[in-house]
Write an enzyme that holds these catalytic residues in place. Structure first.
Site, mmCIF file in Angstrom:
data_model
loop_
_atom_site.group_PDB
_atom_site.id
_atom_site.type_symbol
_atom_site.label_atom_id
_atom_site.label_comp_id
_atom_site.label_asym_id
_atom_site.label_seq_id
_atom_site.Cartn_x
_atom_site.Cartn_y
_atom_site.Cartn_z
ATOM 1 N N ARG A 1 1.476 1.822 -3.573
ATOM 2 C CA ARG A 1 0.273 2.359 -4.213
ATOM 3 C C ARG A 1 0.077 3.833 -3.860
ATOM 4 O O ARG A 1 -0.321 4.637 -4.719
ATOM 5 C CB ARG A 1 -0.963 1.562 -3.779
ATOM 6 N N CYS B 1 -0.248 4.273 15.772
ATOM 7 C CA CYS B 1 -1.138 5.381 16.089
ATOM 8 C C CYS B 1 -0.430 6.428 16.952
ATOM 9 O O CYS B 1 0.093 6.089 18.026
ATOM 10 C CB CYS B 1 -2.374 4.861 16.800
ATOM 11 N N CYS C 1 -9.480 2.487 20.105
ATOM 12 C CA CYS C 1 -9.117 3.784 19.533
ATOM 13 C C CYS C 1 -9.834 3.972 18.200
ATOM 14 O O CYS C 1 -9.995 3.020 17.432
ATOM 15 C CB CYS C 1 -7.607 3.869 19.333
ATOM 16 N N TYR D 1 0.808 -1.211 0.000
ATOM 17 C CA TYR D 1 0.000 0.000 0.000
ATOM 18 C C TYR D 1 0.846 1.267 0.000
ATOM 19 O O TYR D 1 0.417 2.303 -0.522
ATOM 20 C CB TYR D 1 -0.992 -0.020 1.165
ATOM 21 N N HIS E 1 -14.979 2.852 -1.866
ATOM 22 C CA HIS E 1 -13.919 1.944 -1.426
ATOM 23 C C HIS E 1 -12.861 2.650 -0.589
ATOM 24 O O HIS E 1 -11.788 2.105 -0.354
ATOM 25 C CB HIS E 1 -13.272 1.247 -2.631
ATOM 26 N N CYS F 1 -3.023 6.753 20.537
ATOM 27 C CA CYS F 1 -3.059 5.737 21.590
ATOM 28 C C CYS F 1 -1.711 5.071 21.802
ATOM 29 O O CYS F 1 -1.483 4.441 22.840
ATOM 30 C CB CYS F 1 -4.124 4.688 21.301
#
Length: 333
Positions: A76, A180, A140, A73, A127, A183
């Site tokens: 991408r 994250c 979270c 990803y 999407h 958190c």
């Protein structure tokens, strides 16, 4: 190919109907962005470094190998953020500006339609978006929108990518993947809808509300196989609401099961970036007029955030230090 009384490639009859059309829905797929240099998910770009791209777009793949999925990803993201909106994106954006009763349902996650100037209230990215990242912790709900960083962590930078496309990606340690910032516990994930996940209810409800407002005059099926549900179902729904259907796709003659073909009144084979500006010209004008209408819209918007760690309301204090519960987490997937 279905029996059609008129020439299905006759743009004159299409343009005549377009000028009479008030309510129009466009269903878009990866072919819309092909001229921007982005490979279609199921086509020639279906393999990524010897891995089946579709097998990486699942919650199960992320749990099993987050390093591999994040590298996929990240690649991408870098490709999408480096690409530019093409003439097809601009044509649809201009049609949206000209016709406030036109909506675009896009299955693309590349973000090129909003960067082309497509009004957000008329765009339904069912999407998700590569520029959205969110925490996976059930405790979270932190989400970042319009995050256009080329590398979310140094380990996901372009310099770490294998030089050979057939080389296996490195195994990045978990602590070098995105976590994250709120958190500090949950790993971040791409804000796209993976296989086996449900589409966002708010967007589906918005589309349904628009459909229920009256008859539909025209459905544009652009660069999509029309096989992924429930998005593919909008073709038949539009037909039932009175719409005539135009399919614009490079693979019309190559795929007899291409979505929308059996319902089509017009079949335009070719590059969306060449066909859409031509067939929509009676409404949007020339491309020079389109660019003047839209202005320089290809700017990356500022990042915004929402949510955060879920607070235990039993431990909340009173007065100035009261902590409000921010909502339920997004779930691990």
């Amino acid at each position: 190919m279905p029996y059609i009384e008129h020439d299905p490639t006759n743009s004159h009859t299409f343009k005549t109907h377009l000028l009479k059309s008030k309510r129009i829905l466009a269903l878009c797929g990866a072919g819309l962005s092909a001229s921007s240099g982005l490979a279609t998910f199921r086509g020639a770009g279906g393999l990524w470094r010897t891995h089946d791209a579709m097998s990486l777009a699942t919650p199960q793949a992320f749990v099993k190998d987050p390093s591999l999925v994040w590298q996929f990803y990240s690649a991408r993201r870098q490709a999408a953020f480096s690409a530019k909106p093409n003439a097809a994106h601009l044509a649809l954006a201009a049609l949206s500006v000209k016709n406030k009763d036109f909506i675009t349902v896009t299955q693309n996650v590349d973000g090129l339609s909003p960067r082309a100037g497509h009004p957000p209230e008329q765009l339904y990215p069912v999407h998700g978006a590569l520029s959205t990242v969110k925490c996976t912790s059930v405790f979270c709900s932190y989400t970042e929108y319009n995050n256009f960083k080329m590398a979310l962590t140094p380990a996901l930078g372009p310099t770490r990518a294998p030089a050979d496309a057939d080389t296996q990606p490195a195994n990045i340690p978990l602590n070098e993947l995105p976590f994250c910032p709120k958190c500090k516990i949950g790993m971040m994930r791409p804000g796209v809808v993976w296989f086996n996940e449900t589409l966002p209810n708010d967007l589906l409800e918005g589309i349904d509300e628009w459909i229920d407002q009256g008859p539909i005059d025209l459905c544009l099926v652009i660069g999509t196989t029309g096989k992924v549900w429930p998005a593919a179902g909008y073709i038949e729904i539009c037909k039932e609401k009175g719409a005539r259907v135009a399919v614009i796709n490079m693979e019309i003659n190559d795929d007899p099961h291409l979505g929308g073909v059996n319902n089509a009144d017009w079949l335009f084979k070719g590059d969306c970036a060449q066909i859409l500006p031509d067939i929509l010209q009676p409404i949007i004008g020339s491309m020079e007029e389109v660019r003047e209408l839209l202005g320089d819209m290809d700017k990356f918007p500022a990042t915004t955030t929402s949510g955060g760690p879920v607070t235990d309301i039993n431990n909340a204090t009173t007065g100035e230090e009261t902590v409000e519960r921010t909502g339920e987490g997004t779930g691990y997937y």
